[in-house]
Design a protein around this motif. Structure first.
Motif, PDB file in Angstrom:
ATOM      1  N   ILE B  40       0.864  -1.174   0.000  1.00 60.56           N
ATOM      2  CA  ILE B  40       0.000   0.000   0.000  1.00 60.56           C
ATOM      3  C   ILE B  40       0.900   1.222   0.000  1.00 60.56           C
ATOM      4  CG2 ILE B  40      -1.723   1.279   1.303  1.00 60.56           C
ATOM      5  CD1 ILE B  40      -2.696  -1.448   2.360  1.00 60.56           C
ATOM      6  N   LYS B  48      -2.771   5.659   4.836  1.00 62.18           N
ATOM      7  CA  LYS B  48      -2.331   4.268   4.693  1.00 62.18           C
ATOM      8  C   LYS B  48      -1.988   3.629   6.039  1.00 62.18           C
ATOM      9  CE  LYS B  48       2.456   5.432   3.295  1.00 62.18           C
ATOM     10  NZ  LYS B  48       2.489   6.857   3.717  1.00 62.18           N
ATOM     11  N   VAL B 187       3.022  -1.363   4.067  1.00 61.75           N
ATOM     12  CA  VAL B 187       2.706   0.052   3.887  1.00 61.75           C
ATOM     13  C   VAL B 187       4.009   0.803   3.746  1.00 61.75           C
ATOM     14  CG1 VAL B 187       1.984   2.085   5.174  1.00 61.75           C
ATOM     15  CG2 VAL B 187       0.477   0.128   5.038  1.00 61.75           C
TER      16      VAL B 187
END
Lengths: 265, 252
Positions: B40, B48, B187
């Motif tokens: 992400i 995020k 992330v």
């Protein structure tokens, strides 16, 4: 070996000033700059201590005082641990109890003495309780603030791995609060020594505090100063032991102080 | 390593998250198949990290739901582990004791195994304070692995490391992921890291998914022209340089 040498030098540096003062004091006494009935010379005080020791009186006084301080210290610390953990960890209990404890904390130590004597008489129980009371507050305060100051990011590690309740307290809160708890123990011990004087001056037939008042009533300044010095010595010694223990327990700390001790002076 | 666990199946359905009056995530839908590695990506403040906290169960969505193997996530799931941006080792515990926190019931053998997996078994008795940043993060990885996770969440875990250590860590994470077959969500704001590791890259912009691109590159990934193609593609979107829509459809 090098480490030992370094500690020796650090300790030695702390002794320079006191030794200098004692020498100056002795010289002043010899030359009569200080009156002997106000302030006896260091040698006179030493010989008083030696005499007390020979008569077997000294060990008795020191022993009973040490006993009172240790028992009070243990009791006060145990109570502070209990209340500190409860109030630090459970918000509701803190809201209920902390304001009361904070209010009681502000009562001067001597103010408790008559009450304790009234409740428990002139006994060991009343003296030890009074000392425990003195020890309780600083230990409690430091423990609570230590627990409240625990890094939330580390607690998240605990939550993520399913740590809750007592396991979270034991593995996260208590070790994280340990540095400030040890600061609390040291100032608690200091207060313990103050309270033991209060307790022994008020009513005791033995102990360093008794020796102090005995010196006053019989007009022997050497005894007064000897007891004061013994208080200083014992206080410093017990504090040093606590510091050593603390340093051992906190050997994981990556702090300026531990760094300084590892590196050369 | 021990029992091979198949990865979790993760579904995010219409998730919205609001802090006060600020809407951080706007009705987000996302699915991660068992064993998939998804990155992400987004600029800081795009939501995020909030999404990752919702997936972990560290936070609850204002609306919508997160499903883990068809079951709604309520609190922290024992099969989910997180690798944080900072290693977050407990300074008062030795390396091995830190890894044991991640192992179920504090199983020491399991912790030692995890430590071997990251190649730091010889540091077991050290204090975390004497380790380098890269070593600390590897210990944190071992702690996460010791629990045999079925879902590993990685919250910018390499952003504080130097470039060389970062590449080493990426290779380590990829190797372990291939061995253990857990689902992984990374992330990051480092596009190159996302391309190096992910099967799929999801770009989040202003609390919504802007694009969702599969990365068709053989593993282990080499930093060649195909790699650069993906990097540029994601970066252009991130920087809003307006890449032509046609590029999305063409894979190299």
């Amino acid at each position: 070996m090098r480490q030992w040498n370094k500690n020796f030098v650090i300790t030695g540096m702390g002794l320079i000033v006191p030794i200098f003062i004692v020498i100056l004091w002795q010289i002043s006494s010899i030359n009569g700059w200080i009156a002997a009935n106000i302030m006896p010379s260091p040698l006179k005080i030493v010989s008083t201590i030696v005499d007390l020791f020979r008569e077997g009186e000294l060990l008795e006084h020191v022993g009973i005082t040490l006993y009172r301080v240790s028992m009070g210290f243990l009791l006060g610390t145990a109570l502070a641990l209990l209340f500190g953990v409860l109030n630090g960890y459970f918000r509701t209990i803190r809201y209920l109890l902390d304001p009361l404890i904070q209010a009681l904390r502000n009562i001067p130590s001597l103010a408790w003495v008559p009450l304790f004597i009234l409740w428990m008489g002139i006994s060991e129980t009343s003296k030890i309780s009074l000392i425990a009371l003195g020890v309780f507050f600083p230990v409690y305060l430091n423990l609570v603030s230590g627990i409240q100051g625990v890094d939330r990011r580390l607690l998240e590690v605990g939550w993520v791995h399913g740590y809750q309740g007592w396991r979270l307290i034991r593995h996260f809160f208590l070790p994280a609060a340990l540095p400030s708890f040890i600061v609390g123990l040291r100032s608690g011990l200091g207060l313990g020594w103050m309270f033991v004087v209060a307790a022994e001056i008020m009513g005791a037939s033995k102990g360093l505090g008794f020796l102090l008042t005995d010196g006053q009533t019989t007009g022997r300044p050497a005894i007064i100063i000897a007891s004061i010095l013994l208080f200083a010595l014992l206080g410093k010694l017990t504090d040093y032991l606590l510091e050593l223990a603390g340093r051992r327990i906190l050997r994981w700390q990556d702090s300026y102080e531990s760094f300084g001790r590892r590196k050369a002076l | 390593m021990g029992i091979k666990s198949i990865g979790s199946h993760l579904q995010v359905k219409g998730v919205r998250k609001q802090f006060g009056n600020v809407e951080v995530l706007k009705r987000l839908d996302l699915e991660i198949k068992p064993g998939e590695f998804v990155s992400i990506v987004g600029r800081s403040g795009c939501g995020k990290s909030t999404l990752l906290r919702l997936l972990a169960g560290l936070d609850v969505p204002t609306e919508g739901e997160v499903l883990l193997d068809e079951e709604r996530v309520r609190g922290i799931h024992p099969d989910t582990r997180i690798l944080f941006q900072d290693a977050r080792l407990l300074p008062w515990k030795s390396v091995i004791a830190n890894v044991q926190i991640g192992a179920r019931n504090g199983d020491k053998a399991r912790a030692e195994e995890a430590l071997r997996l990251v190649g730091l078994e010889h540091k077991a008795k050290e204090w975390p304070s004497v380790l380098s940043g890269g070593q600390r993060q590897r210990i944190a990885l071992a702690r996460a692995l010791a629990g045999s996770p079925r879902l590993l969440l990685l919250d910018e875990p390499l952003s504080a490391l130097d470039a060389l250590t970062r590449i080493e860590m990426q290779e380590l994470i990829e190797r372990i992921w291939q061995e253990q077959q857990f689902s992984a969500i990374l992330v990051t704001h480092d596009v190159s890291e996302a391309v190096a590791l992910a099967d799929r890259i999801v770009l989040i912009k202003n609390g919504a998914i802007a694009i969702d691109i599969p990365v068709h590159l053989p593993r282990p990934r080499e930093r060649n022209s195909d790699f650069a193609y993906y990097e540029k593609l994601i970066l252009d979107h991130l920087m809003e340089r307006g890449a032509p829509a046609s590029v999305l459809a063409v894979s190299p």
